[in-house]
Write a protein that holds these residues in place. Structure first.
Motif, PDB file in Angstrom:
ATOM      1  N   PHE A 166       0.801  -1.216   0.000  1.00 39.66           N
ATOM      2  CA  PHE A 166       0.000   0.000   0.000  1.00 39.66           C
ATOM      3  C   PHE A 166       0.838   1.273   0.000  1.00 39.66           C
ATOM      4  CE2 PHE A 166      -2.513  -3.266   2.297  1.00 39.66           C
ATOM      5  CZ  PHE A 166      -3.411  -3.509   1.271  1.00 39.66           C
ATOM      6  N   ALA A 167       2.153   1.129  -0.079  1.00 33.56           N
ATOM      7  CA  ALA A 167       3.022   2.313  -0.116  1.00 33.56           C
ATOM      8  C   ALA A 167       2.645   3.163  -1.325  1.00 33.56           C
ATOM      9  CB  ALA A 167       4.484   1.894  -0.202  1.00 33.56           C
ATOM     10  N   GLY A 168       2.354   4.417  -1.081  1.00 38.65           N
ATOM     11  CA  GLY A 168       2.006   5.334  -2.157  1.00 38.65           C
ATOM     12  C   GLY A 168       0.549   5.296  -2.583  1.00 38.65           C
ATOM     13  N   LEU A 169      -0.262   4.450  -1.969  1.00 38.58           N
ATOM     14  CA  LEU A 169      -1.688   4.385  -2.312  1.00 38.58           C
ATOM     15  C   LEU A 169      -2.503   5.196  -1.315  1.00 38.58           C
ATOM     16  CD1 LEU A 169      -2.166   0.585  -3.152  1.00 38.58           C
ATOM     17  CD2 LEU A 169      -1.700   2.473  -4.713  1.00 38.58           C
ATOM     18  N   THR A 170      -3.608   5.727  -1.769  1.00 41.72           N
ATOM     19  CA  THR A 170      -4.513   6.433  -0.867  1.00 41.72           C
ATOM     20  C   THR A 170      -5.748   5.570  -0.649  1.00 41.72           C
ATOM     21  OG1 THR A 170      -5.549   7.581  -2.719  1.00 41.72           O
ATOM     22  CG2 THR A 170      -3.762   8.730  -1.586  1.00 41.72           C
TER      23      THR A 170
END
Length: 189
Positions: free
Chosen positions: A143-147
């Motif tokens: 989920f790094a970089g996901l909103t």
């Protein structure tokens, strides 16, 4: 910047850890025999339930069940670690073999080990791998970089991130050979 140059799926994973937890366990309160669903819940929680009817992580509000609370008189988290130790050691040995294979055949040094899957989140696994492999070992964060739509969705996703890495990767693929996502999701990507 980290680049993945070699990947190996080790067949000794979550199902094997869950199976170990279905054996009969002697506790201070008597014997404990978990079914597969209860063993899976215990694996994800990182400790054994108080009894067969109790599920880790789903305690009554008046008795919050946390890994710290599980370290009570019967030392359920200690029993949990002892039960899984042989599997953790086997997984560590397989990782070491993979690293040796890569270094021998490619001639490059391995700089880090990245883990994914349900068993990757076991409390004793990361410290054991760090100690044995003498390399940085990290969980993949899909989920790094996901909103996220809201904080509750983020909390739930973060709780299961090790298990969701493959699903997130497949969902984000721009042209997968097979997609199970509805067209509306593809458009929103």
């Amino acid at each position: 910047q980290l680049a993945v140059r070699f990947m190996r799926k080790i067949a000794l994973g979550g199902d094997a850890f869950t199976k170990v937890l279905t054996t009969t366990i002697a506790t201070a309160g008597g014997s404990l025999q978990l079914n597969e669903a209860q063993a899976e819940a215990a694996k994800l929680a990182g400790y054994l339930p108080r009894s067969v009817g109790a599920e880790p992580g789903n305690a009554a509000p008046d008795q919050p069940e946390t890994p710290e609370a599980a370290r009570g008189e019967d030392d359920r988290s200690g029993q949990f670690a002892v039960m899984l130790r042989p599997m953790v050691e086997r997984l560590t040995a397989e990782c070491a073999r993979s690293i040796q294979f890569y270094q021998d055949n490619v001639g490059r040094k391995v700089e880090a080990v990245l883990l994914a899957g349900g068993a990757a989140a076991l409390p004793s696994l990361l410290p054991q791998l760090n100690k044995s492999l003498q390399l940085p070992v990290r969980l993949i964060d899909p989920f790094a970089g996901l909103t996220f739509a809201n904080a509750e969705v983020r909390r739930l996703a973060e709780k299961h991130k090790a298990r969701l890495a493959v699903a997130v990767g497949l969902a984000l693929a721009s042209a997968p050979a097979l997609s199970l996502l509805p067209q509306s999701v593809k458009i929103m990507k």
